[in-house]
Design a protein around this motif. Sequence first.
Motif, PDB file in Angstrom:
ATOM      1  N   THR A 257       0.253  13.242  -4.349  1.00 35.02           N
ATOM      2  CA  THR A 257       1.661  13.353  -4.798  1.00 35.02           C
ATOM      3  C   THR A 257       2.032  11.898  -5.579  1.00 35.02           C
ATOM      4  O   THR A 257       1.382  11.195  -5.881  1.00 35.02           O
ATOM      5  N   GLY A 258       3.241  11.913  -5.837  1.00 34.46           N
ATOM      6  CA  GLY A 258       3.934  10.722  -6.371  1.00 34.46           C
ATOM      7  C   GLY A 258       4.209   9.728  -5.447  1.00 34.46           C
ATOM      8  O   GLY A 258       4.569   8.511  -5.785  1.00 34.46           O
ATOM      9  N   GLY A 259       3.681   9.817  -4.249  1.00 33.38           N
ATOM     10  CA  GLY A 259       3.826   8.843  -3.240  1.00 33.38           C
ATOM     11  C   GLY A 259       4.738   8.950  -1.861  1.00 33.38           C
ATOM     12  O   GLY A 259       5.794   9.241  -2.151  1.00 33.38           O
TER      13      GLY A 259
ATOM     14  N   GLN B 292       0.944  -1.126   0.073  1.00 32.90           N
ATOM     15  CA  GLN B 292      -0.190   0.156  -0.055  1.00 32.90           C
ATOM     16  C   GLN B 292       0.842   1.057   0.012  1.00 32.90           C
ATOM     17  O   GLN B 292       1.954   1.357   0.543  1.00 32.90           O
ATOM     18  N   ASP B 293       0.483   2.335  -1.086  1.00 31.53           N
ATOM     19  CA  ASP B 293       1.390   3.431  -0.769  1.00 31.53           C
ATOM     20  C   ASP B 293       0.512   4.575  -0.365  1.00 31.53           C
ATOM     21  O   ASP B 293      -0.866   4.352  -0.304  1.00 31.53           O
ATOM     22  N   HIS B 294       1.070   5.716   0.279  1.00 36.11           N
ATOM     23  CA  HIS B 294       0.281   7.016   0.808  1.00 36.11           C
ATOM     24  C   HIS B 294       0.484   7.982  -0.284  1.00 36.11           C
ATOM     25  O   HIS B 294       1.475   8.292  -0.652  1.00 36.11           O
ATOM     26  N   LYS B 295      -0.527   8.282  -0.776  1.00 33.91           N
ATOM     27  CA  LYS B 295      -0.621   9.174  -2.059  1.00 33.91           C
ATOM     28  C   LYS B 295      -0.687  10.631  -1.611  1.00 33.91           C
ATOM     29  O   LYS B 295      -0.342  11.456  -2.413  1.00 33.91           O
ATOM     30  N   ARG B 296      -1.565  10.999  -0.694  1.00 40.24           N
ATOM     31  CA  ARG B 296      -1.675  12.402  -0.464  1.00 40.24           C
ATOM     32  C   ARG B 296      -0.428  12.796   0.559  1.00 40.24           C
ATOM     33  O   ARG B 296       0.140  12.324   1.261  1.00 40.24           O
TER      34      ARG B 296
ATOM     35  N   LEU C 265       4.133  -5.229 -14.046  1.00 41.22           N
ATOM     36  CA  LEU C 265       2.866  -4.934 -14.236  1.00 41.22           C
ATOM     37  C   LEU C 265       2.586  -4.445 -12.814  1.00 41.22           C
ATOM     38  O   LEU C 265       2.531  -5.523 -11.951  1.00 41.22           O
ATOM     39  N   TYR C 266       1.819  -3.295 -12.777  1.00 39.67           N
ATOM     40  CA  TYR C 266       1.738  -2.862 -11.423  1.00 39.67           C
ATOM     41  C   TYR C 266       0.107  -2.462 -11.482  1.00 39.67           C
ATOM     42  O   TYR C 266      -0.497  -1.541 -12.277  1.00 39.67           O
ATOM     43  N   ALA C 267      -0.614  -3.215 -10.838  1.00 42.47           N
ATOM     44  CA  ALA C 267      -2.131  -2.776 -10.828  1.00 42.47           C
ATOM     45  C   ALA C 267      -2.611  -1.977  -9.603  1.00 42.47           C
ATOM     46  O   ALA C 267      -2.386  -2.500  -8.688  1.00 42.47           O
TER      47      ALA C 267
ATOM     48  N   TYR D 152      -3.419   1.164 -14.462  1.00 38.33           N
ATOM     49  CA  TYR D 152      -2.109   0.183 -14.560  1.00 38.33           C
ATOM     50  C   TYR D 152      -0.803   1.042 -14.527  1.00 38.33           C
ATOM     51  O   TYR D 152      -0.786   2.330 -14.851  1.00 38.33           O
ATOM     52  N   ASN D 153       0.195   0.323 -13.924  1.00 36.81           N
ATOM     53  CA  ASN D 153       1.420   1.148 -14.099  1.00 36.81           C
ATOM     54  C   ASN D 153       2.404  -0.005 -14.927  1.00 36.81           C
ATOM     55  O   ASN D 153       2.139  -1.243 -14.563  1.00 36.81           O
ATOM     56  N   CYS D 154       3.295   0.293 -15.842  1.00 40.17           N
ATOM     57  CA  CYS D 154       4.163  -0.534 -16.527  1.00 40.17           C
ATOM     58  C   CYS D 154       5.599  -0.799 -15.928  1.00 40.17           C
ATOM     59  O   CYS D 154       6.330  -1.091 -16.879  1.00 40.17           O
ATOM     60  N   ARG D 155       5.679  -0.577 -14.854  1.00 40.41           N
ATOM     61  CA  ARG D 155       7.026  -0.548 -14.117  1.00 40.41           C
ATOM     62  C   ARG D 155       6.803  -0.885 -12.749  1.00 40.41           C
ATOM     63  O   ARG D 155       5.614  -0.673 -12.096  1.00 40.41           O
ATOM     64  N   PHE D 156       8.103  -0.641 -12.322  1.00 44.62           N
ATOM     65  CA  PHE D 156       8.149  -0.882 -10.608  1.00 44.62           C
ATOM     66  C   PHE D 156       7.518   0.355  -9.941  1.00 44.62           C
ATOM     67  O   PHE D 156       7.724   1.503 -10.514  1.00 44.62           O
ATOM     68  N   GLY D 157       6.838   0.368  -8.903  1.00 43.98           N
ATOM     69  CA  GLY D 157       6.276   1.506  -8.174  1.00 43.98           C
ATOM     70  C   GLY D 157       7.155   2.111  -7.471  1.00 43.98           C
ATOM     71  O   GLY D 157       8.342   1.911  -7.014  1.00 43.98           O
ATOM     72  N   ASP D 158       7.025   3.597  -7.442  1.00 35.51           N
ATOM     73  CA  ASP D 158       7.787   4.377  -6.413  1.00 35.51           C
ATOM     74  C   ASP D 158       7.117   5.085  -5.460  1.00 35.51           C
ATOM     75  O   ASP D 158       6.118   5.868  -5.795  1.00 35.51           O
ATOM     76  N   PRO D 159       6.928   4.889  -4.114  1.00 28.08           N
ATOM     77  CA  PRO D 159       8.064   4.228  -3.460  1.00 28.08           C
ATOM     78  C   PRO D 159       7.909   2.487  -3.095  1.00 28.08           C
ATOM     79  O   PRO D 159       8.736   1.971  -2.423  1.00 28.08           O
ATOM     80  N   GLU D 160       6.816   1.960  -3.715  1.00 28.62           N
ATOM     81  CA  GLU D 160       6.684   0.413  -3.419  1.00 28.62           C
ATOM     82  C   GLU D 160       7.921  -0.353  -3.301  1.00 28.62           C
ATOM     83  O   GLU D 160       8.229  -1.304  -2.585  1.00 28.62           O
ATOM     84  N   THR D 161       8.815  -0.037  -4.511  1.00 26.53           N
ATOM     85  CA  THR D 161       9.785  -0.820  -4.809  1.00 26.53           C
ATOM     86  C   THR D 161      11.102  -0.925  -3.592  1.00 26.53           C
ATOM     87  O   THR D 161      11.555  -1.980  -3.290  1.00 26.53           O
TER      88      THR D 161
HETATM   89  N1  GLY Z   1       3.320   4.846  -5.985  1.00 28.26           N
HETATM   90  C1  GLY Z   1       2.722   5.117  -7.317  1.00 28.26           C
HETATM   91  C2  GLY Z   1       3.464   4.943  -8.508  1.00 28.26           C
HETATM   92  O1  GLY Z   1       4.365   4.385  -8.388  1.00 28.26           O
HETATM   93  O2  GLY Z   1       2.898   5.094  -9.377  1.00 28.26           O
END
Ligand code: GLY
Length: 409
Positions: free
Chosen positions: A225-227, A211-215, A268-270, A284-293
């Motif tokens: 935000t970007g996370g 889980q990421d924190h967007k706000r 693939l990041y849903a 969908y994101n087509c890459r590693f998440g930031d900051p999930e990675t």
């Molecule tokens: N954490 C959101 C993103 O990577 O798009």
Amino acid sequence: MKVLVIGSGGREHALVWKLRQSNRVERVYCAPGNGGICAAAECVASDLHSLDSMLEAAHRIQPDLTVVGPEGPLSLGVVDEFRRRGLRIFGPTASAARLESSKSFAKEFMYRHRIPTARYAICDSADDVRKNLDQFTGHIVVKADGLAAGKGVVIARNREEAVAAATDMLTGKMVGEAGARVVLEEFLEGDELSFLVLSDGERVTPLVAAQDHKRVGDGDTGPNTGGMGAYCPAPLATPELLDTIDREVLVSTVHAMKRGRRPFRGVLYAGIMVTPQGPRVLEYNCRFGDPETQPLLMRLRTDLLDLLDAAVDERLDEFEGKLEWDPRPAVCVVMASGGYPGAYEKGLVVRGLAEAARLPDVKVFHAGTRLEGDRVLTDGGRVLGVTALGETLADAQRRAYEAVACISF
Ligand code: GLY
Ligand code: AMP
């Protein structure tokens, strides 16, 4: 092997850090990198908006594998261009990356293949928007079609706000070209989950549910935000729920992409909303998440190079049920510049990094930093991703904040 990582954020620092742990990796390069990455890899100047610039970096380095971090180079076609020149590269082609680079493409794709998602309407003008608003009640989500670095989504409380947001997007005022087309969406309520998998075009290997924190604000308040942080595993993600998302979303997506002659190789990041009616895809994101990675790679014990190689060579079946993880949860806390996601200052000295680095099971990944002599200076909105493992999520959180308390800028 020589590995080149493309990108300059916290995600790329984590990729570099993890790749360096592989026995098979001799040298890691990063284009262009940041203040923290330059201490761990050889950074080469590169303009991520220019295919020629990225190709030139690869030409100089001659990497055995290139790993692409951000979505921009993917949508430009960096994977297509590298492959055309015989360079091995991890990531989807531009046509497969349309799942992320065009929200209208993604929505029509999901509708065609019965992948659960919010009801939507695609609009090319303010008139279109007004005509389509009747289909929605309550809050309405307005999204720019193209890539907008997390800044292309507005949750409108009523029709007037929806028209105003859509108009700002369509006229280019809000996110430039990315808003030339907009998607209206039914507002979904629930908890959000980031589910990341690897695919070799055919098979799907689940990585992690985070889980990421967007706000920007504490208590989930303020602008998107970007996370601002992330943690994994996510307690919300029961094995049954993950199984449903895997089958109904990720496997269906990868198979449909293959049938549609856009085989998806990469991460693939849903982004999922877990609603009372079941999981729904937000994006969908087509890459590693930031900051999930950052927390993901803190927990991964399997050799990352082996995994990425297998995805590129279409033999992910070798890893089925074989991924190894640290059982402890991990939490990443993003330290951002004052004012972010609005205007902020750059060039402030970052202090306390050495002290934070001495804490056990803590890793400070750099995002927006640069080196000046032996000083680390802030150079972006998201500055650091302070990541910690702990016996429980609460323990990992406590450790991450202990490290945060050492650092100032
Ligand atoms: N954490 C959101 C993103 O990577 O798009
Ligand atoms: P996206 O870039 O599509 O993931 O949207 C960014 C954020 O906007 C998501 O993480 C959600 O918090 C929110 N969001 C997007 N779509 C919806 C929706 N249909 N209903 C409720 N919230 C949404």
